[in-house]
Write a protein that holds these residues in place. Structure first.
Motif, PDB file in Angstrom:
ATOM      1  N   ASN A 163      17.568  11.125   2.396  1.00  0.00           N
ATOM      2  CA  ASN A 163      17.750  11.277   0.948  1.00  0.00           C
ATOM      3  C   ASN A 163      19.046  10.618   0.485  1.00  0.00           C
ATOM      4  O   ASN A 163      19.837  11.198  -0.265  1.00  0.00           O
ATOM      5  CB  ASN A 163      17.745  12.756   0.551  1.00  0.00           C
ATOM      6  N   THR A 164      19.277   9.397   0.950  1.00  0.00           N
ATOM      7  CA  THR A 164      20.493   8.672   0.602  1.00  0.00           C
ATOM      8  C   THR A 164      20.340   7.993  -0.749  1.00  0.00           C
ATOM      9  O   THR A 164      19.230   7.780  -1.242  1.00  0.00           O
ATOM     10  CB  THR A 164      20.816   7.610   1.669  1.00  0.00           C
ATOM     11  N   GLU A 165      21.470   7.641  -1.344  1.00  0.00           N
ATOM     12  CA  GLU A 165      21.466   6.949  -2.618  1.00  0.00           C
ATOM     13  C   GLU A 165      21.160   5.471  -2.409  1.00  0.00           C
ATOM     14  O   GLU A 165      21.370   4.929  -1.331  1.00  0.00           O
ATOM     15  CB  GLU A 165      22.831   7.091  -3.307  1.00  0.00           C
ATOM     16  N   GLY A 166      20.683   4.831  -3.442  1.00  0.00           N
ATOM     17  CA  GLY A 166      20.446   3.393  -3.367  1.00  0.00           C
ATOM     18  C   GLY A 166      19.043   3.015  -3.761  1.00  0.00           C
ATOM     19  O   GLY A 166      18.112   3.832  -3.718  1.00  0.00           O
ATOM     20  N   ASP A 167      18.900   1.737  -4.140  1.00  0.00           N
ATOM     21  CA  ASP A 167      17.612   1.246  -4.619  1.00  0.00           C
ATOM     22  C   ASP A 167      16.579   1.088  -3.501  1.00  0.00           C
ATOM     23  O   ASP A 167      15.385   1.141  -3.748  1.00  0.00           O
ATOM     24  CB  ASP A 167      17.806  -0.101  -5.318  1.00  0.00           C
ATOM     25  N   LYS A 168      17.048   0.887  -2.257  1.00  0.00           N
ATOM     26  CA  LYS A 168      16.108   0.669  -1.156  1.00  0.00           C
ATOM     27  C   LYS A 168      15.216   1.883  -0.935  1.00  0.00           C
ATOM     28  O   LYS A 168      14.120   1.767  -0.393  1.00  0.00           O
ATOM     29  CB  LYS A 168      16.882   0.349   0.124  1.00  0.00           C
ATOM     30  N   LYS A 169      15.679   3.031  -1.368  1.00  0.00           N
ATOM     31  CA  LYS A 169      14.916   4.263  -1.193  1.00  0.00           C
ATOM     32  C   LYS A 169      13.553   4.190  -1.872  1.00  0.00           C
ATOM     33  O   LYS A 169      12.622   4.917  -1.509  1.00  0.00           O
ATOM     34  CB  LYS A 169      15.729   5.430  -1.756  1.00  0.00           C
ATOM     35  N   TYR A 170      13.401   3.309  -2.860  1.00  0.00           N
ATOM     36  CA  TYR A 170      12.165   3.232  -3.646  1.00  0.00           C
ATOM     37  C   TYR A 170      11.350   1.980  -3.342  1.00  0.00           C
ATOM     38  O   TYR A 170      10.541   1.546  -4.157  1.00  0.00           O
ATOM     39  CB  TYR A 170      12.502   3.301  -5.138  1.00  0.00           C
ATOM     40  N   GLN A 171      11.530   1.416  -2.156  1.00  0.00           N
ATOM     41  CA  GLN A 171      10.783   0.216  -1.795  1.00  0.00           C
ATOM     42  C   GLN A 171       9.282   0.475  -1.686  1.00  0.00           C
ATOM     43  O   GLN A 171       8.487  -0.452  -1.789  1.00  0.00           O
ATOM     44  CB  GLN A 171      11.311  -0.361  -0.473  1.00  0.00           C
ATOM     45  N   TYR A 172       8.893   1.715  -1.453  1.00  0.00           N
ATOM     46  CA  TYR A 172       7.465   2.014  -1.359  1.00  0.00           C
ATOM     47  C   TYR A 172       6.748   1.727  -2.677  1.00  0.00           C
ATOM     48  O   TYR A 172       5.547   1.399  -2.687  1.00  0.00           O
ATOM     49  CB  TYR A 172       7.238   3.468  -0.930  1.00  0.00           C
ATOM     50  N   ILE A 173       7.453   1.833  -3.796  1.00  0.00           N
ATOM     51  CA  ILE A 173       6.847   1.501  -5.081  1.00  0.00           C
ATOM     52  C   ILE A 173       6.625   0.001  -5.181  1.00  0.00           C
ATOM     53  O   ILE A 173       5.568  -0.458  -5.641  1.00  0.00           O
ATOM     54  CB  ILE A 173       7.729   2.009  -6.235  1.00  0.00           C
ATOM     55  N   ASN A 174       7.606  -0.782  -4.735  1.00  0.00           N
ATOM     56  CA  ASN A 174       7.437  -2.234  -4.719  1.00  0.00           C
ATOM     57  C   ASN A 174       6.244  -2.642  -3.865  1.00  0.00           C
ATOM     58  O   ASN A 174       5.481  -3.541  -4.213  1.00  0.00           O
ATOM     59  CB  ASN A 174       8.710  -2.899  -4.180  1.00  0.00           C
ATOM     60  N   TYR A 175       6.100  -1.989  -2.712  1.00  0.00           N
ATOM     61  CA  TYR A 175       4.994  -2.296  -1.803  1.00  0.00           C
ATOM     62  C   TYR A 175       3.654  -2.095  -2.506  1.00  0.00           C
ATOM     63  O   TYR A 175       2.772  -2.975  -2.466  1.00  0.00           O
ATOM     64  CB  TYR A 175       5.078  -1.399  -0.571  1.00  0.00           C
ATOM     65  N   CYS A 176       3.491  -0.944  -3.142  1.00  0.00           N
ATOM     66  CA  CYS A 176       2.222  -0.641  -3.816  1.00  0.00           C
ATOM     67  C   CYS A 176       1.970  -1.580  -4.990  1.00  0.00           C
ATOM     68  O   CYS A 176       0.851  -2.085  -5.168  1.00  0.00           O
ATOM     69  CB  CYS A 176       2.222   0.806  -4.296  1.00  0.00           C
ATOM     70  N   MET A 177       3.000  -1.853  -5.796  1.00  0.00           N
ATOM     71  CA  MET A 177       2.815  -2.696  -6.972  1.00  0.00           C
ATOM     72  C   MET A 177       2.508  -4.144  -6.594  1.00  0.00           C
ATOM     73  O   MET A 177       1.764  -4.827  -7.308  1.00  0.00           O
ATOM     74  CB  MET A 177       4.049  -2.625  -7.862  1.00  0.00           C
ATOM     75  N   HIS A 178       3.071  -4.623  -5.502  1.00  0.00           N
ATOM     76  CA  HIS A 178       2.756  -5.989  -5.075  1.00  0.00           C
ATOM     77  C   HIS A 178       1.264  -6.127  -4.790  1.00  0.00           C
ATOM     78  O   HIS A 178       0.625  -7.109  -5.191  1.00  0.00           O
ATOM     79  CB  HIS A 178       3.564  -6.363  -3.832  1.00  0.00           C
ATOM     80  N   ARG A 179       0.697  -5.151  -4.097  1.00  0.00           N
ATOM     81  CA  ARG A 179      -0.730  -5.222  -3.760  1.00  0.00           C
ATOM     82  C   ARG A 179      -1.615  -5.001  -4.983  1.00  0.00           C
ATOM     83  O   ARG A 179      -2.686  -5.596  -5.095  1.00  0.00           O
ATOM     84  CB  ARG A 179      -1.038  -4.208  -2.650  1.00  0.00           C
ATOM     85  N   ILE A 180      -1.168  -4.169  -5.881  1.00  0.00           N
ATOM     86  CA  ILE A 180      -1.917  -3.997  -7.133  1.00  0.00           C
ATOM     87  C   ILE A 180      -1.932  -5.293  -7.927  1.00  0.00           C
ATOM     88  O   ILE A 180      -2.969  -5.706  -8.461  1.00  0.00           O
ATOM     89  CB  ILE A 180      -1.298  -2.858  -7.960  1.00  0.00           C
ATOM     90  N   ASN A 181      -0.786  -5.963  -8.015  1.00  0.00           N
ATOM     91  CA  ASN A 181      -0.713  -7.241  -8.718  1.00  0.00           C
ATOM     92  C   ASN A 181      -1.603  -8.291  -8.061  1.00  0.00           C
ATOM     93  O   ASN A 181      -2.212  -9.124  -8.740  1.00  0.00           O
ATOM     94  CB  ASN A 181       0.730  -7.731  -8.765  1.00  0.00           C
ATOM     95  N   MET A 182      -1.668  -8.254  -6.733  1.00  0.00           N
ATOM     96  CA  MET A 182      -2.519  -9.192  -6.019  1.00  0.00           C
ATOM     97  C   MET A 182      -3.994  -8.950  -6.350  1.00  0.00           C
ATOM     98  O   MET A 182      -4.762  -9.904  -6.572  1.00  0.00           O
ATOM     99  CB  MET A 182      -2.282  -9.068  -4.515  1.00  0.00           C
TER     100      MET A 182
END
Length: 502
Positions: free
Chosen positions: A49-68
């Motif tokens: 549960n650390t701070e930082g933007d990398k913590k939310y990379q799972y959203i990027n993963y899902c959105m990339h495939r949705i965009n595809m």
């Protein structure tokens, strides 16, 4: 997860495909499978549960495939897991215990300074929570992407959508990593899909109709196939010692009757077979056939397929192994992403920027009914009318979240320094800027602007008023030849200031 060794056993029926096969069709997505894969890249940050933007990379993963998928003109329909059903409690306890042990090992490796080994253990320890799912749902809502949260198993909900016609909100295929989809009766399942849309597909009708392939399923139907899967061991019932997928297939192929198969097993295994195995087997089989799912037409729970004569004699409490009954208001609120399906607490607002979890509020049946009848913006699968594919629900009693309240996802919802910056007031939605197809367009526009105005080093706002455009054209004429050199410094500063403003 899923039926042990089923995909390996059915390898002769696996066909390589590209997702564009389903262009102009609706495809269901096992959302938690994508969330799990996306969480691997940020597992340590999630577990600690650390701070930082990398913590939310799972959203990027899902959105990339949705965009595809949308790039190939496919309509994605994401289905999220809901609460746990009672007959899966043992499996969930075992998984929780394994995740806990892996987290302790990861912490030990981290203290030793072995970061790589720690990350590997964190990947095995990470757990997907309803709150993480809710964060993705916020992005789906802003992008007008269809979704539904199942009351219990997403697999059962996906199987239900697979059984519907397209004009009733049905889907043509399912993208997942879980072999349970085949046991639930999904007609077409795509496994191991990569970021480019390549995957492996199993079409169940081709399995039953195939001649000359081994193992043969020529004399199977859906019930026998599901019975074979339960015998081999599933999340609802472990297999009898010595019975794997190959042995289960051989028994079902030989006797073609599940009651007879159980009798043979009782005779062969004797004391190795648990005393309550017959009852547990029938309940596990019933879950795959009659699990409770959400029906968007009636806005209440129903069974995946109508109950058989034996189950009709059961009381509501006795049918809880299919998923306990929920009120219409509770079922709708869960489906629309407003209610945590595990704690039955309402999602109040986005997590704060300091990484603390959102505050949950208890919601009773009365307040749930009020939320379910308000208009809003949660798109969910609907079968209420022909041609209707989604229902949108919004709670107008709550203010729209501002960009400041979403600051914990700042990196995900705003462009990087290398992208074109757009005035926040002009944004149509708040989403991760990870669509490679949109980015390609933006880079083309940027290159054209850089060629036409070579003296401008950075473009931050491409929107111009009609008056300012005339000013640019007049200044281009002045600077086009040698006369540009004789222009005063004030004119140069004016045009540079114009293009460098935010």
């Amino acid at each position: 997860m899923g039926i042990k060794d089923l995909l390996r056993f059915m390898k002769p029926y696996v066909e390589p495909i590209h997702i564009k096969k389903y262009a102009h069709k609706r495809v269901g997505i096992d959302a938690y499978s994508w969330l799990h894969k996306g969480a691997y890249s940020c597992s340590m940050e999630l577990c600690l549960n650390t701070e930082g933007d990398k913590k939310y990379q799972y959203i990027n993963y899902c959105m990339h495939r949705i965009n595809m998928l949308r790039h190939h003109n496919i309509t994605p329909v994401l289905v999220f897991d809901g609460g746990n059903i009672p007959c899966k409690a043992l499996t969930e306890q075992q998984r929780h215990s394994k995740r806990k042990d892996n987290r302790e090992l990861a912490m030990a490796k981290l203290k030793e300074g072995d970061t790589n080994a720690a990350i590997e253990m964190f990947q095995r320890a990470v757990s997907i929570t309803p709150l993480m799912a809710h964060q993705l749902i916020q992005i789906l809502r802003s992008e007008n992407i269809e979704f539904v949260v199942a009351p219990y198993e997403a697999d059962a909900q996906l199987a239900y959508l697979s059984s519907l016609d397209a004009d009733k909100g049905g889907i043509a295929a399912v993208i997942s990593e879980d072999s349970d989809l085949l046991a639930y009766g999904c007609s077409s399942v795509i496994f191991k899909m990569d970021r480019y849309g390549n995957g492996e597909e199993i079409v169940i009708d081709k399995v039953f109709d195939s001649v000359g392939r081994l193992p043969s399923f020529l004399h199977f139907d859906k019930e026998l196939f599901t019975g074979m899967c339960v015998l081999a061991g599933c999340d609802f019932l472990p297999s009898v010692p010595g019975i794997g997928i190959a042995k289960a297939h051989a028994l079902v192929s030989k006797y073609r009757n599940l009651d007879r198969v159980l009798s043979v097993l009782k005779y062969d295994k004797g004391d190795q077979m648990p005393k309550d195995y017959f009852t547990s087997f029938r309940e596990a089989l019933a879950v795959f056939q009659h699990a409770r799912i959400y029906d968007a037409d009636s806005k209440r729970l129903k069974h995946l397929t109508p109950l058989g004569e034996t189950l009709l004699n059961y009381s509501d409490e006795e049918l809880d192994f299919l998923g306990p009954e929920l009120s219409s208001s509770q079922a709708s609120a869960i489906a629309e992403g407003q209610l945590d399906p595990c704690t039955m607490m309402g999602f109040n607002e986005f997590p704060s920027c300091n990484g603390q979890p959102k505050k949950s509020i208890a919601v009773n049946n009365r307040s749930m009914k009020q939320e379910a009848t308000t208009e809003g913006c949660f798109p969910i699968v609907s079968s209420s009318k022909p041609g209707t594919k989604k229902i949108t629900v919004v709670d107008r009693t709550k203010p729209e979240p501002s960009l400041e309240r979403l600051s914990n996802l700042k990196q995900l919802i705003s462009p990087s320094n290398n992208d074109i910056h757009v005035n926040p007031a002009k944004r149509s939605s708040v989403v991760p800027n990870n669509n490679p197809f949109k980015r390609k367009k933006e880079s083309t526009v940027l290159n054209e602007c850089a060629t036409e105005h070579s003296e401008v080093t950075e473009v931050e706002d491409l929107e111009m008023t009609p008056n300012s455009q005339k000013s640019v054209e007049s200044k281009k004429k002045v600077t086009s030849g040698k006369k540009a050199e004789s222009k005063s410094e004030s004119n140069k500063n004016t045009i540079l200031n114009f293009f460098s403003r935010v």
